[in-house]
Design an enzyme around this catalytic site. Structure first.
Site, short mmCIF file in Angstrom:
data_model
loop_
_atom_site.label_atom_id
_atom_site.label_comp_id
_atom_site.label_asym_id
_atom_site.label_seq_id
_atom_site.Cartn_x
_atom_site.Cartn_y
_atom_site.Cartn_z
N GLU A 95 -10.89 -4.21 -55.97
CA GLU A 95 -11.85 -5.28 -56.22
C GLU A 95 -12.80 -4.96 -57.36
O GLU A 95 -13.14 -3.81 -57.59
CB GLU A 95 -12.75 -5.46 -55.00
CG GLU A 95 -12.03 -5.94 -53.79
CD GLU A 95 -12.95 -5.98 -52.59
OE1 GLU A 95 -12.49 -6.40 -51.53
OE2 GLU A 95 -14.13 -5.59 -52.70
N CYS A 108 -19.22 -4.45 -61.33
CA CYS A 108 -19.05 -3.37 -60.36
C CYS A 108 -17.55 -3.11 -60.25
O CYS A 108 -16.79 -4.02 -59.90
CB CYS A 108 -19.64 -3.85 -59.04
SG CYS A 108 -19.35 -2.75 -57.67
N CYS A 115 -10.68 4.57 -49.82
CA CYS A 115 -11.56 5.73 -49.98
C CYS A 115 -11.36 6.63 -48.78
O CYS A 115 -11.21 6.17 -47.65
CB CYS A 115 -13.02 5.29 -50.06
SG CYS A 115 -14.17 6.68 -50.28
N CYS A 119 -17.43 6.44 -44.75
CA CYS A 119 -18.82 6.17 -44.36
C CYS A 119 -18.82 5.03 -43.34
O CYS A 119 -18.05 4.08 -43.46
CB CYS A 119 -19.65 5.78 -45.59
SG CYS A 119 -19.69 7.08 -46.83
N CYS A 122 -19.21 1.18 -44.34
CA CYS A 122 -18.51 0.70 -45.54
C CYS A 122 -17.11 0.19 -45.23
O CYS A 122 -16.30 0.87 -44.61
CB CYS A 122 -18.44 1.85 -46.55
SG CYS A 122 -17.44 1.46 -48.00
N CYS A 333 -18.44 -4.48 -51.61
CA CYS A 333 -17.10 -4.04 -51.99
C CYS A 333 -16.27 -3.65 -50.78
O CYS A 333 -16.75 -3.07 -49.84
CB CYS A 333 -17.18 -2.91 -53.01
SG CYS A 333 -17.20 -3.58 -54.66
N1 SAH Z 1 -18.24 5.96 -53.21
C1 SAH Z 1 -19.38 5.77 -54.04
C2 SAH Z 1 -19.33 4.50 -54.86
C3 SAH Z 1 -18.81 3.29 -54.17
S1 SAH Z 1 -19.78 2.69 -52.80
C4 SAH Z 1 -20.64 5.81 -53.22
O1 SAH Z 1 -20.56 5.74 -52.00
O2 SAH Z 1 -21.70 5.95 -53.82
C5 SAH Z 1 -21.11 1.92 -53.69
C6 SAH Z 1 -22.30 1.53 -52.85
O3 SAH Z 1 -21.97 0.47 -51.94
C7 SAH Z 1 -22.83 2.70 -52.02
O4 SAH Z 1 -24.17 2.96 -52.31
C8 SAH Z 1 -22.64 2.18 -50.64
O5 SAH Z 1 -23.62 2.64 -49.83
C9 SAH Z 1 -22.73 0.68 -50.78
N2 SAH Z 1 -22.21 0.03 -49.57
C10 SAH Z 1 -21.08 0.30 -48.91
N3 SAH Z 1 -20.97 -0.45 -47.80
C11 SAH Z 1 -22.08 -1.24 -47.77
C12 SAH Z 1 -22.55 -2.25 -46.86
N4 SAH Z 1 -21.87 -2.56 -45.76
N5 SAH Z 1 -23.72 -2.84 -47.15
C13 SAH Z 1 -24.42 -2.51 -48.27
N6 SAH Z 1 -24.03 -1.58 -49.15
C14 SAH Z 1 -22.87 -0.94 -48.90
FE1 SF4 Z 2 -16.22 5.71 -49.86
FE2 SF4 Z 2 -17.54 3.56 -49.05
FE3 SF4 Z 2 -18.50 5.96 -48.51
FE4 SF4 Z 2 -18.58 5.04 -51.05
S1 SF4 Z 2 -19.68 4.19 -49.29
S2 SF4 Z 2 -17.92 7.07 -50.33
S3 SF4 Z 2 -16.65 3.86 -51.06
S4 SF4 Z 2 -16.58 5.15 -47.74
#
Ligand code: SAH
Ligand code: SF4
Length: 353
Positions: A95, A108, A115, A119, A122, A333
């Site tokens: 995406e 973005c 991934c 997390c 996410c 994302c």
């Molecule tokens: N993996 C890298 C970059 C991609 S994620 C990282 O984690 O930094 C980019 C951002 O999207 C991160 O700061 C993450 O916390 C945010 N993100 C992921 N899931 C989210 C959610 N459900 N609501 C808001 N932000 C989210």
């Molecule tokens: Fe991976 Fe999502 Fe964690 Fe970023 S926030 S490191 S994309 S699992």
């Protein structure tokens, strides 16, 4: 020789093109014309480069075809945000989200399909890891938009789409050159941000580059116990080490902090966060949790987020509450992917709640 010129940094592409032009005995100025067509004035296929004679176009088309990304799905939010799900040649999907804001157009982009880091909040994390993107696949996310409409060319690019960019450094390294080089997209390094959970070797590699690329660190917790609960990577790269690496980065960093009700949004969290951020002069981006990616977690209330931000500011920290963009199209994302791929590949993707 054949190959994908879009997978090379512009300097390397220029060298490859110069060698080809010389080998074929074409006039030297053809090299400049060919290079321009990669990123500066992109075309969909070599046949469209009408400044080149037919014989050159045919040879380039046969031996150096221009790779494309296919649009699998596109959604436009009422606030102007455009989200695209791209289909890659092997069927994977990634995406990008294009976000207009005044004179600024931020794109973005994704660095991996899926991934591995899982997390808890996410949607991409819940897909698991599929594969690394090539440099071309990263840069094509910009190129396709420019092909479609040059006025869409982003002024800013953030690696905040799917994947952890610093776990795909070889491709991200080349993609950064394509974004920044005047023979690439020519986007200023200060307008390009790499977001990471704190992969230490990758942070060192980014720091070693001479350009002033920006670094955003996804912190999401001000203590290691809470961080471990939200982000399994805390087991490998501890909060304290990530902060130490941020201190030696040499440029001001941004912390990203997703606000989750009852998890990380208390006054004590704000106080701890202020203590971590102050010595670094770090800037804080507070992001309301996007609920789609996070079953079992709820976003902090707007008033709690405001109070949290106020408390940080009172402690002398620059804290900005990010507006959640494209809420009506699930623009966090990973969410569009989860929505459409869950139907396509029921065994692999877990639908968001
Ligand atoms: N993996 C890298 C970059 C991609 S994620 C990282 O984690 O930094 C980019 C951002 O999207 C991160 O700061 C993450 O916390 C945010 N993100 C992921 N899931 C989210 C959610 N459900 N609501 C808001 N932000 C989210
Ligand atoms: Fe991976 Fe999502 Fe964690 Fe970023 S926030 S490191 S994309 S699992």
């Amino acid at each position: 020789m054949t190959g994908n010129l879009l997978d090379l940094a512009p300097k390397a592409a220029a060298a490859a093109i110069a060698a080809l032009v010389e080998g074929q005995g074409w006039p030297r100025y053809r090299a400049t014309q060919i290079l321009r067509r990669l990123w500066v004035a992109p075309i969909a296929r070599w046949d469209d480069a009408t400044e080149l004679p037919g014989a050159i176009r045919r040879l380039l088309g046969a031996e150096y075809p221009l790779a494309r990304l296919a649009v699998a799905r596109r959604e436009v939010s009422s606030d102007g945000t455009v989200k695209t799900l791209w289909r890659l040649d092997d069927g994977e999907a990634i995406e990008s989200v294009w976000i207009p804001s005044g004179q600024r157009r931020t794109l973005c982009i994704s660095s991996q399909a899926g991934c591995a880091l899982g997390c808890r909040f996410c949607a991409t994390g819940r897909m698991g890891f599929r594969r690394d993107l090539t440099a071309a696949e990263i840069a094509l996310q910009v190129r396709e938009l420019v092909l479609d409409d040059p006025a869409r060319k982003p002024t800013n690019v953030v690696f905040m789409g799917m994947g952890e960019p610093l776990l795909n450094w070889p491709s991200v390294d080349v993609a950064l050159s394509i974004l920044n080089d005047p023979d690439g997209f020519g986007i200023g390094a200060r307008h390009i941000t790499v977001s990471t959970v704190g992969i230490l070797p990758g942070m060192a590699a980014l720091r070693a580059r001479p350009e002033q690329f920006r670094l955003a660190i996804s912190l999401h917790a001000a203590d290691d116990v809470t961080r471990l609960e939200l982000m399994p990577i805390e087991k490998k790269y501890h909060l304290a080490e990530v902060l130490a690496a941020a201190k030696t980065f040499g440029r001001r960093v941004t912390f990203e902090y997703v606000m989750i009700a009852g998890k990380n949004d208390g006054d004590r969290d704000a106080d701890r966060l202020a203590r971590l951020a102050r010595p670094l002069g770090a800037h804080l981006n507070l992001l309301p949790l996007h609920p789609g990616g996070a079953p079992g977690l709820s976003p902090s209330s707007p008033s709690r987020i405001r109070a949290f931000a106020e408390r940080l500011r009172a402690a002398g920290i620059e804290a900005v509450v990010r507006r959640s963009r494209g809420l009506d199209i699930n623009a966090a994302c990973g969410q569009l992917y989860v929505e459409s791929e869950a139907k396509r590949r029921p065994a692999r993707a877990t639908p968001a709640g």
